[in-house]
Write a protein that holds these residues in place. Structure first.
Motif, mmCIF file in Angstrom:
data_model
loop_
_atom_site.group_PDB
_atom_site.id
_atom_site.type_symbol
_atom_site.label_atom_id
_atom_site.label_comp_id
_atom_site.label_asym_id
_atom_site.label_seq_id
_atom_site.Cartn_x
_atom_site.Cartn_y
_atom_site.Cartn_z
ATOM 1 N N ALA A 1 -16.252 -36.496 -34.836
ATOM 2 C CA ALA A 1 -17.477 -36.551 -34.034
ATOM 3 C C ALA A 1 -17.189 -36.235 -32.570
ATOM 4 O O ALA A 1 -17.947 -35.512 -31.912
ATOM 5 C CB ALA A 1 -18.129 -37.927 -34.165
ATOM 6 N N GLY B 1 -18.453 -33.257 -30.169
ATOM 7 C CA GLY B 1 -19.041 -33.471 -28.845
ATOM 8 C C GLY B 1 -18.376 -32.620 -27.786
ATOM 9 O O GLY B 1 -19.048 -32.016 -26.936
ATOM 10 N N ILE C 1 -26.511 -40.965 -35.607
ATOM 11 C CA ILE C 1 -27.012 -40.936 -34.234
ATOM 12 C C ILE C 1 -28.449 -41.439 -34.276
ATOM 13 O O ILE C 1 -29.031 -41.533 -35.365
ATOM 14 C CB ILE C 1 -26.947 -39.512 -33.624
ATOM 15 N N LEU D 1 -22.007 -37.628 -28.744
ATOM 16 C CA LEU D 1 -20.889 -37.627 -29.697
ATOM 17 C C LEU D 1 -19.550 -37.788 -28.995
ATOM 18 O O LEU D 1 -18.650 -38.466 -29.507
ATOM 19 C CB LEU D 1 -20.900 -36.327 -30.511
ATOM 20 N N VAL E 1 -20.153 -41.648 -33.633
ATOM 21 C CA VAL E 1 -21.226 -41.871 -34.598
ATOM 22 C C VAL E 1 -21.241 -43.337 -35.015
ATOM 23 O O VAL E 1 -20.214 -44.006 -35.007
ATOM 24 C CB VAL E 1 -21.073 -40.967 -35.844
#
Length: 235
Positions: A19, A23, A178, A226, A231
């Motif tokens: 994650a 991001g 999310i 992220l 998450v």
């Protein structure tokens, strides 16, 4: 029991790592796309005036090359982003996650072809052998074709980008990794971009791409979300 907990923690750590990679890639894509918009080849193109475009590129070759480099970095980041999102979301629905991954890879491939068209323009401009075969008007016409191909490819890139992101956002919405409102905003934003891109292919109206602003906002928000928060995995 302890083995089960260890496995769960390991899976969670792997998910969080993927994650945060996603991001980071979102942030890189945002930065490179903004730099490309500000300093990229599009700034040198004068619509309807290939002669002036020709002169602009010749006078700003380094800027043109830097812009293509930004684009190349951006599409390379799309590949890593897509794989990271697939890793995060394949446990929700592997088939849909794979479909979204393939659509985003299609975006990256088409984007790289657009970058290649820009590099071909430079080859035509700098190749003295071409000047010996074609006169200036013919060479400018060839350059115009490749610039038009590069420009037209962007709308197709947006189609694949939108399709892939809508599926990823649907999986985020379903998983609650999310906030659902953020995932829903992503679905809405890229559905709007998809419609605009398809309309732009049928009726080329550049003003339509202004409707892509919500999609840009979504990518900024989810990128930092992220990267910073990762998450939320259900117990």
């Amino acid at each position: 029991m302890n083995s089960t907990k260890t496995t769960a923690r390991s899976a969670d750590a792997s998910l969080q790592k993927a994650a945060r990679v996603a991001g980071l890639m979102y942030v890189i894509i945002i930065i490179t796309s903004l730099l490309s918009m500000i300093f990229g080849p599009s700034k040198l193109i004068v619509k309807g005036n290939i002669a002036e475009t020709f002169n602009n590129i010749m006078a700003n070759e380094v800027l043109f090359r830097i812009g293509t480099a930004y684009d190349l970095i951006m599409y390379a980041s799309v590949v890593i982003l897509s794989l990271a999102l697939y890793v995060v979301l394949k446990t929700v629905n592997k088939n849909l996650a794979l479909l979204a991954l393939l659509w985003r890879l299609g975006e990256a491939i088409l984007g790289c072809l657009s970058v290649l068209s820009s590099l071909i323009v430079l080859l035509l401009l700098k190749g003295e052998n071409y000047l010996a075969v074609f006169n200036t008007e013919q060479l400018q016409a060839f350059i115009g074709v490749f610039l038009n191909v590069s420009s037209a490819a962007i709308s197709i890139v947006f189609v694949f980008l939108s399709l892939g992101t809508i599926i990823f956002c649907y999986l985020f919405y379903k998983s609650k990794y999310i906030p659902r409102i953020l995932a829903a905003f992503g679905i809405f934003s890229f559905l709007l971009m998809l419609i605009c891109a398809l309309v732009n292919i049928i009726l080329p109206i550049k003003a339509l791409m202004a409707f892509g602003a919500p999609a840009i906002l979504f990518e900024i928000i989810i990128g930092f979300w992220l990267l910073i928060k990762g998450v939320k995995v259900q117990s």
